[in-house]
Design a protein around this motif. Structure first.
Motif, PDB file in Angstrom:
ATOM      1  N   LYS A 227       0.829  -1.233   0.034  1.00 55.81           N
ATOM      2  CA  LYS A 227      -0.046   0.020  -0.070  1.00 55.81           C
ATOM      3  C   LYS A 227       0.833   1.353   0.141  1.00 55.81           C
ATOM      4  N   LEU A 228       2.013   1.272   0.771  1.00 55.55           N
ATOM      5  CA  LEU A 228       2.739   2.593   0.705  1.00 55.55           C
ATOM      6  C   LEU A 228       3.423   2.602  -0.608  1.00 55.55           C
ATOM      7  N   LYS A 229       3.975   1.485  -1.408  1.00 59.19           N
ATOM      8  CA  LYS A 229       4.458   1.862  -2.891  1.00 59.19           C
ATOM      9  C   LYS A 229       3.373   2.223  -3.770  1.00 59.19           C
ATOM     10  N   LEU A 230       2.074   1.938  -3.570  1.00 57.86           N
ATOM     11  CA  LEU A 230       1.050   2.668  -4.258  1.00 57.86           C
ATOM     12  C   LEU A 230       0.835   4.231  -4.200  1.00 57.86           C
ATOM     13  N   LEU A 231       0.835   4.444  -2.763  1.00 57.12           N
ATOM     14  CA  LEU A 231       0.677   5.628  -2.520  1.00 57.12           C
ATOM     15  C   LEU A 231       1.920   6.619  -3.070  1.00 57.12           C
ATOM     16  N   GLN A 232       3.077   5.960  -2.628  1.00 61.72           N
ATOM     17  CA  GLN A 232       4.235   6.570  -3.538  1.00 61.72           C
ATOM     18  C   GLN A 232       4.154   6.983  -4.922  1.00 61.72           C
ATOM     19  N   ARG A 233       3.614   5.951  -5.747  1.00 66.43           N
ATOM     20  CA  ARG A 233       3.649   5.914  -6.978  1.00 66.43           C
ATOM     21  C   ARG A 233       2.459   7.062  -7.232  1.00 66.43           C
ATOM     22  N   ARG A 234       1.518   7.226  -6.726  1.00 67.04           N
ATOM     23  CA  ARG A 234       0.533   8.204  -7.006  1.00 67.04           C
ATOM     24  C   ARG A 234       1.288   9.613  -6.799  1.00 67.04           C
ATOM     25  N   ALA A 235       1.934   9.729  -5.531  1.00 68.07           N
ATOM     26  CA  ALA A 235       2.647  10.843  -5.361  1.00 68.07           C
ATOM     27  C   ALA A 235       3.675  11.472  -6.227  1.00 68.07           C
ATOM     28  N   ALA A 236       4.534  10.459  -7.078  1.00 68.72           N
ATOM     29  CA  ALA A 236       5.349  10.592  -8.085  1.00 68.72           C
ATOM     30  C   ALA A 236       4.734  11.279  -9.354  1.00 68.72           C
ATOM     31  N   ARG A 237       3.512  10.925  -9.479  1.00 70.67           N
ATOM     32  CA  ARG A 237       2.831  11.375 -10.792  1.00 70.67           C
ATOM     33  C   ARG A 237       2.317  12.673 -10.895  1.00 70.67           C
ATOM     34  N   LYS A 238       2.213  13.054  -9.411  1.00 69.01           N
ATOM     35  CA  LYS A 238       1.814  14.716  -9.420  1.00 69.01           C
ATOM     36  C   LYS A 238       2.924  15.576  -9.860  1.00 69.01           C
ATOM     37  N   GLN A 239       2.324  16.893 -10.071  1.00 69.02           N
ATOM     38  CA  GLN A 239       3.320  17.976 -10.475  1.00 69.02           C
ATOM     39  C   GLN A 239       3.758  18.178  -9.083  1.00 69.02           C
ATOM     40  N   LYS A 240       5.355  18.365  -9.009  1.00 62.85           N
ATOM     41  CA  LYS A 240       5.730  18.581  -7.722  1.00 62.85           C
ATOM     42  C   LYS A 240       5.518  20.237  -7.309  1.00 62.85           C
ATOM     43  N   GLY A 241       5.118  20.205  -6.136  1.00 63.18           N
ATOM     44  CA  GLY A 241       4.562  21.687  -5.662  1.00 63.18           C
ATOM     45  C   GLY A 241       3.249  21.868  -5.625  1.00 63.18           C
ATOM     46  N   SER A 242       2.422  21.203  -6.404  1.00 63.50           N
ATOM     47  CA  SER A 242       1.060  21.446  -6.501  1.00 63.50           C
ATOM     48  C   SER A 242       0.416  21.081  -5.161  1.00 63.50           C
ATOM     49  N   GLN A 243      -0.918  21.549  -5.130  1.00 65.42           N
ATOM     50  CA  GLN A 243      -1.772  21.128  -4.108  1.00 65.42           C
ATOM     51  C   GLN A 243      -2.003  19.544  -4.144  1.00 65.42           C
ATOM     52  N   ASN A 244      -2.183  18.822  -5.276  1.00 64.26           N
ATOM     53  CA  ASN A 244      -2.372  17.368  -5.249  1.00 64.26           C
ATOM     54  C   ASN A 244      -1.007  16.796  -4.673  1.00 64.26           C
ATOM     55  N   TRP A 245      -0.093  17.347  -5.154  1.00 64.39           N
ATOM     56  CA  TRP A 245       1.124  16.655  -4.839  1.00 64.39           C
ATOM     57  C   TRP A 245       1.680  16.517  -3.228  1.00 64.39           C
ATOM     58  N   GLU A 246       0.837  17.911  -2.529  1.00 59.96           N
ATOM     59  CA  GLU A 246       1.098  17.976  -1.141  1.00 59.96           C
ATOM     60  C   GLU A 246       0.281  17.031  -0.523  1.00 59.96           C
ATOM     61  N   LYS A 247      -1.069  17.040  -1.037  1.00 58.94           N
ATOM     62  CA  LYS A 247      -1.817  15.762  -0.584  1.00 58.94           C
ATOM     63  C   LYS A 247      -1.397  14.440  -0.732  1.00 58.94           C
ATOM     64  N   ALA A 248      -0.875  14.062  -1.788  1.00 61.00           N
ATOM     65  CA  ALA A 248      -0.316  13.002  -1.959  1.00 61.00           C
ATOM     66  C   ALA A 248       1.002  12.829  -1.025  1.00 61.00           C
ATOM     67  N   GLN A 249       1.537  13.685  -0.768  1.00 61.25           N
ATOM     68  CA  GLN A 249       2.831  13.574   0.170  1.00 61.25           C
ATOM     69  C   GLN A 249       2.361  13.401   1.580  1.00 61.25           C
ATOM     70  N   ILE A 250       1.181  13.736   2.050  1.00 65.94           N
ATOM     71  CA  ILE A 250       0.599  13.591   3.372  1.00 65.94           C
ATOM     72  C   ILE A 250       0.123  12.392   3.294  1.00 65.94           C
TER      73      ILE A 250
END
Length: 418
Positions: A227-250
């Motif tokens: 599950k952690l790998k899945l969340l990290q994969r989703r975070a890597a696909r987001k644009q760095k610095g965007s709000q969706n990227w911050e939500k994925a990092q959280i």
């Protein structure tokens, strides 16, 4: 003692707390820059200067000590007004934190203080309080106001709050306070008493006791790795610095936080079970840093042997159980029955002594050897003399006599029975 509580600041308070953390980070980095510049200015050659750059600091400039940098804070507030928004003692403890790291570096010879990047400074301290800041289900922090707190256990009677450390977790979405309490009472050292057991830590079995009981090792990280790998994969696909990227990092940070909480909960429960089993516990003094650098480093980090030993020592002190560490060298290569050398590889999980024929599980033999070394240490230090006359009937005393070679016919210490 330290008590950790969860707090729930509102949106305005969270913004203020994050601003304080960044201000403290800036003060920490500025003070470290002064320290490094002063040191670098003393490294140049006496007869020539560098062609690239050179630090121009007068030779009579004193070392930027804690008191000098602390006294410069009022001047810095006039130049940088935003420093005045933070409590003065919080800034002073930030300077103190830097110099504590510097003094620790001088003692051990490595670990020079580093600059803190954005988000790496996660705590600050209120060093003193005139009155108890906890009132019911709120805690009053200077310049922050009253913050709701989950007071899952009350402050014991006779203790007063000495300081409060505010912690930021999960990328600033969860907040905690570490309340340091003190009392004028003196707690004596726990004497050696009652039944004694030795414990051996491992990867196949997390814990094996000398009485034969064992505890399986829960694989906290590996069980949540998919599950952690899945969340990290989703975070890597987001644009760095965007709000969706911050939500994925959280979400990723929450998963790591959950894994750490499950591991700590398991360690505390296991430590309490050991205290329920025996009033005297011996454990191996493991080289935790060395274990995290080998080929099994991922499993060793997931097991967190260092955290378990620290928590066990704390639980034993709190519950009046004697806890001591012994030398771990050769515990699995020595027969606990006759003390003869019985070499075996890691793939061999059964102990079979070629001298006396003693058979048992490898981890249990190591735990019995830990018990033997712990009992020998307390005998050599004369700690068993603190027992009362009732010690004769206590469980584990016969084992002590056995290791000392007393009361056992046809046997000498270190040799098998004939």
């Amino acid at each position: 003692m330290n008590y950790t509580y969860r707090i729930y600041p509102n949106v305005v308070q969270q913004t203020e707390l994050r601003s304080w953390l960044e201000t403290c980070r800036g003060v920490y980095n500025y003070a470290l820059r002064e320290l490094k510049d002063w040191i670098a200015s003393r490294k140049c050659s006496v007869d020539r200067c560098s062609l690239e750059k050179e630090y121009i600091i007068p030779a009579d400039e004193p070392f930027p000590s804690y008191h000098r940098q602390q006294n410069n804070l009022p001047k810095a507030k006039k130049q940088f007004p935003h420093l005045g928004k933070v409590h003065s003692q919080v800034l002073q403890t930030t300077i103190r934190r830097l110099h504590d790291t510097w003094e620790a570096f001088q003692k051990r010879g490595h670990g020079f203080p580093r600059f803190k990047k954005f988000g790496q400074f996660k705590s600050f301290v209120f060093p003193q309080f005139k009155n108890n800041p906890i009132n019911g289900f709120t805690i009053k922090l200077p310049k922050i106001g009253e913050v709701p707190i989950n007071l899952h256990r009350p402050i014991p009677d006779g203790f007063k709050v000495k300081q409060v450390r505010v912690l930021s977790r999960v990328r600033g979405t969860q907040w905690y306070v570490v309340v340091t309490i003190e009392s004028d009472i003196s707690v004596p050292d726990v004497p050696v008493h009652g039944r004694a057991i030795g414990i051996d830590l491992g990867l196949q079995r997390f814990l094996t006791a000398s009485d034969g009981s064992f505890q399986k090792r829960p694989q906290f990280f590996k069980s949540m790795q998919r599950k952690l790998k899945l969340l990290q994969r989703r975070a890597a696909r987001k644009q760095k610095g965007s709000q969706n990227w911050e939500k994925a990092q959280i979400e990723v940070a929450r998963m790591h936080h959950r894994i750490a909480n499950r591991r700590k909960d398991f360690h505390l429960k296991t430590a309490h079970q050991l205290c329920d089993r025996a009033p005297t516990i011996f454990a191996e003094d493991l080289n935790v840093k060395g274990l995290t650098r080998g080929m099994l480093r991922t499993d060793c980090v997931d097991a967190a042997f260092g955290q378990f030993l620290s928590l066990t020592e704390w639980v034993c002190w709190k519950r009046g159980v004697y806890f001591a560490k012994v030398n771990p060298n050769g515990t699995s290569q020595t027969c606990p029955n006759c003390l003869a050398t019985a070499s075996k590889g890691l793939e061999v999980r059964e102990h079979h002594c070629p001298e006396c024929g003693y058979r048992t599980h490898r981890d249990r033999a190591a735990a019995e050897m830990v018990l033997h070394r712990g009992q020998e240490n307390v005998v050599s230090q004369g700690l068993w003399g603190t027992e009362t006359a009732c010690q004769v009937g206590l469980s584990g005393v016969y084992d002590l006599d056995k290791w000392r070679g007393a009361g056992i016919p046809n046997r000498e210490t270190g040799k098998p029975a004939l």
